[in-house]
Design an enzyme around this catalytic site. Structure first.
Site, PDB file in Angstrom:
ATOM      1  N   CYS A  98       0.912  -1.310   0.067  1.00 46.18           N
ATOM      2  CA  CYS A  98      -0.118   0.331   0.282  1.00 46.18           C
ATOM      3  C   CYS A  98       0.457   0.824   0.036  1.00 46.18           C
ATOM      4  O   CYS A  98       2.034   1.118   0.695  1.00 46.18           O
ATOM      5  CB  CYS A  98      -1.200   0.172   1.578  1.00 46.18           C
ATOM      6  SG  CYS A  98      -2.052   1.321   1.382  1.00 46.18           S
ATOM      7  N   HIS A 140      -9.180  -4.113  -0.733  1.00 47.34           N
ATOM      8  CA  HIS A 140      -8.573  -3.401  -0.441  1.00 47.34           C
ATOM      9  C   HIS A 140      -8.533  -1.575  -0.192  1.00 47.34           C
ATOM     10  O   HIS A 140      -8.602  -1.629   0.836  1.00 47.34           O
ATOM     11  CB  HIS A 140      -7.247  -4.147  -0.857  1.00 47.34           C
ATOM     12  CG  HIS A 140      -5.553  -2.828  -1.042  1.00 47.34           C
ATOM     13  ND1 HIS A 140      -4.852  -2.918  -0.081  1.00 47.34           N
ATOM     14  CD2 HIS A 140      -5.059  -1.623  -0.711  1.00 47.34           C
ATOM     15  CE1 HIS A 140      -4.022  -2.668   0.526  1.00 47.34           C
ATOM     16  NE2 HIS A 140      -4.012  -1.415  -0.007  1.00 47.34           N
ATOM     17  N   GLU A 141      -9.001  -1.447  -1.591  1.00 47.64           N
ATOM     18  CA  GLU A 141      -9.434  -0.197  -1.718  1.00 47.64           C
ATOM     19  C   GLU A 141     -10.620   0.202  -0.194  1.00 47.64           C
ATOM     20  O   GLU A 141     -10.666   1.411  -0.216  1.00 47.64           O
ATOM     21  CB  GLU A 141      -9.679   0.725  -3.410  1.00 47.64           C
ATOM     22  CG  GLU A 141      -8.336   0.925  -3.957  1.00 47.64           C
ATOM     23  CD  GLU A 141      -7.184   0.931  -3.181  1.00 47.64           C
ATOM     24  OE1 GLU A 141      -7.385   2.391  -2.561  1.00 47.64           O
ATOM     25  OE2 GLU A 141      -5.681   0.855  -3.550  1.00 47.64           O
ATOM     26  N   HIS A 144     -10.226   1.104   2.918  1.00 45.51           N
ATOM     27  CA  HIS A 144      -9.854   2.305   3.077  1.00 45.51           C
ATOM     28  C   HIS A 144     -11.050   3.536   3.008  1.00 45.51           C
ATOM     29  O   HIS A 144     -10.597   3.836   4.834  1.00 45.51           O
ATOM     30  CB  HIS A 144      -9.161   3.165   2.135  1.00 45.51           C
ATOM     31  CG  HIS A 144      -7.427   3.183   1.628  1.00 45.51           C
ATOM     32  ND1 HIS A 144      -6.617   3.104   2.770  1.00 45.51           N
ATOM     33  CD2 HIS A 144      -6.901   2.642   0.881  1.00 45.51           C
ATOM     34  CE1 HIS A 144      -5.059   2.576   2.546  1.00 45.51           C
ATOM     35  NE2 HIS A 144      -5.726   2.257   1.258  1.00 45.51           N
TER      36      HIS A 144
END
Length: 167
Positions: A98, A140-141, A144
């Site tokens: 990341c 993953h995004e 966030h």
């Protein structure tokens, strides 16, 4: 538009939950463009979320088409506003990195296939099925947007976290 500075852990904004986008206006379109520019400028990035550039809105961009892991199986550039995974199946462990945690990578288990719903910058609601590396990158995004980093998903910081090699 502009390449933006990536916020790096332990920046507090990375642990906050992003707000849903109520209306797609010029400022939202600007954030999408900045995310794309920032991702492309990094050279190695396959995705960026708005909190990583200091914007607490539910916006992410993902494009795994230039990565050897995603070259064969992808939807190209995905500009996602208010993305939500509505279905998950399978399980896959991959080594993740990341831009907001530049010194480490880690083994993370995620769904191997997902169905994700989002609005594109043109205001159309889209639903896509993603699998493999693209599914991992999208998850993953979206993490966030919920104030989560891949570090929060590593099962053992002792055995599954790795210091990146210096270049």
């Amino acid at each position: 538009m502009a390449v933006r500075t990536i916020r790096v852990y332990p920046d507090a904004i990375l642990k906050q939950v992003a707000e849903p986008v109520a209306e797609i206006d010029e400022s939202v379109i600007g954030v999408v463009k900045d995310l794309v520019d920032t991702m492309l400028d990094a050279g190695h990035s396959v995705g960026v979320a708005a909190p990583q550039i200091g914007v607490l809105q539910r916006i992410v961009v993902v494009d795994v088409s230039r990565s050897k892991l995603g070259k064969e199986n992808n939807h190209g550039l995905l500009e996602m506003i208010n993305p939500e995974v509505i279905e998950r199946s399978g399980s896959k462990m991959m080594r993740e990195g990341c831009m907001s945690v530049p010194d480490y990578t880690g083994n993370v288990t995620r769904a191997e296939q997902i169905i994700v719903e989002f609005t594109n910058p043109g205001g159309q609601l889209r639903v896509i099925e993603a699998s493999g590396f693209e599914a991992v990158a999208i998850q993953h995004e979206i993490d966030h947007l919920d104030g989560l980093l891949f570090l929060d998903r590593v099962s053992s910081l002792k055995t599954d976290l790795y210091r990146r090699k210096s270049k």
